[in-house]
Write an enzyme that holds these catalytic residues in place. Structure first.
Site, PDB file in Angstrom:
ATOM      1  N   LEU A  57       0.877  -1.179   0.000  1.00  0.00           N
ATOM      2  CA  LEU A  57       0.000   0.000   0.000  1.00  0.00           C
ATOM      3  C   LEU A  57       0.907   1.219   0.000  1.00  0.00           C
ATOM      4  O   LEU A  57       1.967   1.200   0.619  1.00  0.00           O
ATOM      5  CB  LEU A  57      -0.844   0.047   1.282  1.00  0.00           C
ATOM      6  CG  LEU A  57      -2.133  -0.764   1.407  1.00  0.00           C
ATOM      7  CD1 LEU A  57      -2.819  -0.380   2.706  1.00  0.00           C
ATOM      8  CD2 LEU A  57      -3.072  -0.542   0.236  1.00  0.00           C
ATOM      9  N   ASP A  58       0.473   2.286  -0.653  1.00  0.00           N
ATOM     10  CA  ASP A  58       1.259   3.521  -0.640  1.00  0.00           C
ATOM     11  C   ASP A  58       1.462   4.002   0.794  1.00  0.00           C
ATOM     12  O   ASP A  58       0.585   3.827   1.645  1.00  0.00           O
ATOM     13  CB  ASP A  58       0.534   4.636  -1.418  1.00  0.00           C
ATOM     14  CG  ASP A  58       0.371   4.297  -2.897  1.00  0.00           C
ATOM     15  OD1 ASP A  58       1.061   3.386  -3.376  1.00  0.00           O
ATOM     16  OD2 ASP A  58      -0.457   4.953  -3.552  1.00  0.00           O
ATOM     17  N   ARG A  59       2.581   4.652   1.016  1.00  0.00           N
ATOM     18  CA  ARG A  59       2.929   5.103   2.364  1.00  0.00           C
ATOM     19  C   ARG A  59       1.833   5.939   3.044  1.00  0.00           C
ATOM     20  O   ARG A  59       1.547   5.742   4.223  1.00  0.00           O
ATOM     21  CB  ARG A  59       4.250   5.874   2.309  1.00  0.00           C
ATOM     22  CG  ARG A  59       4.799   6.185   3.666  1.00  0.00           C
ATOM     23  CD  ARG A  59       6.266   6.572   3.647  1.00  0.00           C
ATOM     24  NE  ARG A  59       6.759   6.535   5.025  1.00  0.00           N
ATOM     25  CZ  ARG A  59       8.031   6.477   5.366  1.00  0.00           C
ATOM     26  NH1 ARG A  59       8.959   6.440   4.447  1.00  0.00           N
ATOM     27  NH2 ARG A  59       8.400   6.445   6.630  1.00  0.00           N
ATOM     28  N   THR A 115      -1.314   5.889   2.637  1.00  0.00           N
ATOM     29  CA  THR A 115      -2.596   5.180   2.648  1.00  0.00           C
ATOM     30  C   THR A 115      -2.711   4.291   3.883  1.00  0.00           C
ATOM     31  O   THR A 115      -1.704   3.798   4.389  1.00  0.00           O
ATOM     32  CB  THR A 115      -2.703   4.316   1.375  1.00  0.00           C
ATOM     33  OG1 THR A 115      -2.491   5.146   0.241  1.00  0.00           O
ATOM     34  CG2 THR A 115      -4.050   3.656   1.240  1.00  0.00           C
TER      35      THR A 115
END
Length: 231
Positions: free
Chosen positions: A67-69, A71
């Site tokens: 997951l993106d940082r 998020t």
């Protein structure tokens, strides 16, 4: 589903069995080590397992997806080398169902729609650009969204991903004039204080790699006023 429980390092475990561990990622955590050198979530989970089961030596943990940082939400790890290739296969063959929640300020053009774009990644900027038509080195991106709640100043969207591209939701929502709250990179006007964005990996469904039964995980929303208003 069991209620998530917290541990030191603020690790929130949603589910665990012999083969899987599912955690609710906080904004700012990185799933795997990167050039920042910050301790990744994978290492935090390894430490937790080592201490919980009093394991000598190294703990096995497979990273299945990221997951993106900025998020929050569901991250699934494999605890066994038996489960990891099976999980990787489920993800690569798109046999998982991923649902995200996002908060946007602008009302989407339609209350429910399917978005199809061609995303081209710019590694230098760590950003993906959404194009209506195919361009060189672009990848087709498909998502389905619907507005599920209207707050005073924001709209809560539920998003089902059909493809899993770099920054796909962020880029595609921005392309229809609905950047996610706090997402400066994709056109929101100001950042959130904690550098998060209001994008949450809410639900993940898949067939258990070993037990072979359908299993669904749901990640509780972050403890934050705007998210609380979405419950």
């Amino acid at each position: 589903m069991k209620k998530e429980h917290s541990h030191k390092d603020n690790l929130k475990v949603i589910y665990e069995d012999n083969h899987l561990i599912v955690v609710n990622k906080r904004a700012g955590d990185i799933v795997q080590g990167d050039k920042t050198g910050d301790k990744p979530l994978s290492e935090v989970v390894k430490t937790f397992l080592k201490e919980k089961y009093n394991k000598p030596g190294n703990v096995y943990l497979g990273v299945v997806h990221r997951l993106d940082r900025p998020t929050t939400g569901i991250v699934l790890f494999s605890k066994t080398s038996k489960a990891l290739p099976r999980l990787n296969k489920l993800f690569s063959e798109k046999k998982t169902a991923k649902t995200y929640w996002a908060l946007v300020k602008n009302e989407p053009p339609k209350s429910k729609d399917t978005l199809v774009h061609y995303l081209k990644r710019n590694p230098k900027q760590n950003k993906s650009y959404a194009h209506k038509n195919e361009v060189p080195d672009s990848k087709k991106a498909i998502l389905h969204y619907q507005v599920i709640k209207k707050l005073d100043n924001y709209f809560l969207l539920e998003i089902d991903l059909e493809t899993g591209r770099h920054h796909q939701i962020r880029s595609q929502l921005s392309a229809i004039g609905c950047p996610i709250k706090g997402d400066l990179k994709y056109g929101f006007d100001r950042s959130n204080k904690d550098a998060s964005i209001h994008l949450h990996a809410r639900k993940l469904s898949l067939v258990h790699p070993v037990q072979k039964e359908e299993i669904t995980f749901v990640a509780p929303l972050p403890d934050e006023p705007l998210w609380k208003a979405c419950e």
